[in-house]
Design an enzyme around this catalytic site. Sequence first.
Site, PDB file in Angstrom:
ATOM      1  CG  ASP A 104      -7.137  -3.607  -3.243  1.00 63.05           C
ATOM      2  OD1 ASP A 104      -7.471  -4.749  -3.554  1.00 63.05           O
ATOM      3  OD2 ASP A 104      -7.572  -2.977  -1.976  1.00 63.05           O
ATOM      4  CG  ASP A 130      -2.304  -0.878   1.081  1.00 55.17           C
ATOM      5  OD1 ASP A 130      -2.549  -0.921  -0.144  1.00 55.17           O
ATOM      6  OD2 ASP A 130      -2.752  -1.360   1.975  1.00 55.17           O
TER       7      ASP A 130
END
Length: 414
Positions: free
Chosen positions: A190, A131
Site C-alpha cells: 500500500d 498513510d
Amino acid sequence: MAGASISKVQVFCHGLLVLITSLYTDIHNIPPPELFSPLIPQKVLRTYSSLPTPTQYPQWTGTPFGKWDYFVPDTWTSGFFPATLYEMHTRQTLCTENPDVAGLGKDWLQLGRKACDGLAALPGRNTQGHDVGFLSFAFLEELKINSKNETAIAVVNGFAADLANRFVPGAGVTRSWDSADLSLVQVIIDNMMNLELLFVSADLTGNNTLREIAIRHADTTMKNHIRPDGSTWHVVEYDAQSGLVVSKQTAQGYSDDSAWARGQVWAIYGFSQMYERTSQKHYLVTARRLANYFLTNIPQDGIVPWDFKAPLQDHKVPGGVRPADSSAATAGATALLLLASLEPDDLQAERWIWGAVKVLQKITELAWSPSWNSLLANGTVNWPNNNYLTGIVYGDYYFIKAGNELVRLGLASC
Ligand SMILES: *[C@@H]1O[C@H](CO)[C@@H](O)[C@H](O)[C@H]1NC(C)=O
Ligand SMILES: *[C@@H]1O[C@H](CO)[C@@H](O)[C@H](O)[C@H]1NC(C)=O
Ligand SMILES: *[C@@H]1O[C@H](CO)[C@@H](O)[C@H](O)[C@H]1NC(C)=O
C-alpha cells in the site's frame, strides 16, 4: 448517459488521436450508466450533512447494514470523503452539458474545503505512519485548483516530512508500520500509494531529497515485493541495517503466498504514478506486469475477488461464496485508466481501458446499492478481521474518479 455517443468515442494518446472502435463492437462493453447516476450527488450530499461534530469521517458501512460508521480524523481513511467532494467538483466541470449528474447548483468545492477542516491539524501529530499520503489527497486536489492555498501547501509539506522521517536508509524504504523492534522495517505494498505526496512536496519546496526517497522506496519495492508471475506480497520485512529481506507475509490477504486484490491494485497505481513522475521505463514495465496479473486472474464472472487465491467457497461468509471487493475493483479500474493514459503503446492502452470498463461494469452489476449510505456494496475491508460485505469510502471515491477519468479520456459522456 454513458456510452450514448459511442461513434464519437475518441482518446488522445500521446498526441495521437486514436479511435478505440474495437472496444465498442460489443454493446456489453460500454461503461455502466450508474457511473453517472443522479443518485451519486444525492448520496454524497447526504453523507456530507451527516458528518458528526467535531468532524468525523465515514469509512465503511457496518451494522445496521448499509449505514456509515464514522471515525476520528486520525484514521488512515479520513481523507477519502473530502477527496470525494473534490471529485464531485471535478465532475461538475466535466459534465457541463448534463449538470444534474453533479447535483445542480451545488458548490462542491466549498463543501470539500470545509470537510478538510478536520484534517489540517494532523501533520506532525498523527498516528498514521506511511498513510499520510492517503490523507493528503484532498489537499493535492486543492493545489491543482489554487496552487497558492497556504493551508494546503503547509499540510502537504507537513505530511511529506512525516513520511520522509520514516525513511530507513539501510533498507532503502520508508517504514509502513511502527514496530516495537526498530531493527526490523515492515513495508506493505500500500505504501506505493503514498509516494506521490513526496514528489508534490519536492516540487513545492525544491527539496530533492523527498524525490530521492520516493525513488529508493519504489526501486526496493520493485525488487522485493513482486513475484515472478506479477502478483504481490502484502508485507515485506527488512533488516534496518543491512536491508536484507527477513520475511514475506500477508496481513490482510488469505495467506502469505496469496494475492490480496487491493494490494495488487495499489501496486499498479503506485508504479503507474512513478512512471508518470519520472518517465523511467522500468516503472512502466512493472506497472504492466502488475496490471497483466490483475486482469488475467479475474475469474469468468468478471468480478474482482478480495484475494485472487482465496478459495471460491468460503464457509465463514453468509452465502458461503468468496466475497468480492468492490473497492479493489473501482481503484483497480482507476489505476488501469491512469496506466492507459500514460501508455506509449496504443494496443496495450486499449487493453487497460477495456479491462477497466469491464471491471466497472461487472462490479456495478453486483454491488450498485441504491438503498445504502454508500454508493457500492460488496466491499471487503479486512477479511481476516471479519469485515466484509460492506460499502467502503475509498471504493465509492474511486467509483466517482473512474467515471471522471472516462469522461476526461473521451470514453464516456456524463
Ligand atoms: C485552502 O485549502 C484547504 C484544504 O482544502 C481548505 O480547507 C481551505 O478552505 C482553503 N482556503 C481557501 C482560502 O480557499
Ligand atoms: C529535505 O527533506 C528532508 C526529509 O524530510 C529533510 O531531512 C531535510 O532537512 C530537507 N532539506 C531542507 C534543505 O529543508
Ligand atoms: C454481495 O453482497 C450481497 C449483499 O450483502 C451478498 O448477499 C452477496 O453474497 C455478495 N456477493 C459477493 C460475490 O460478494
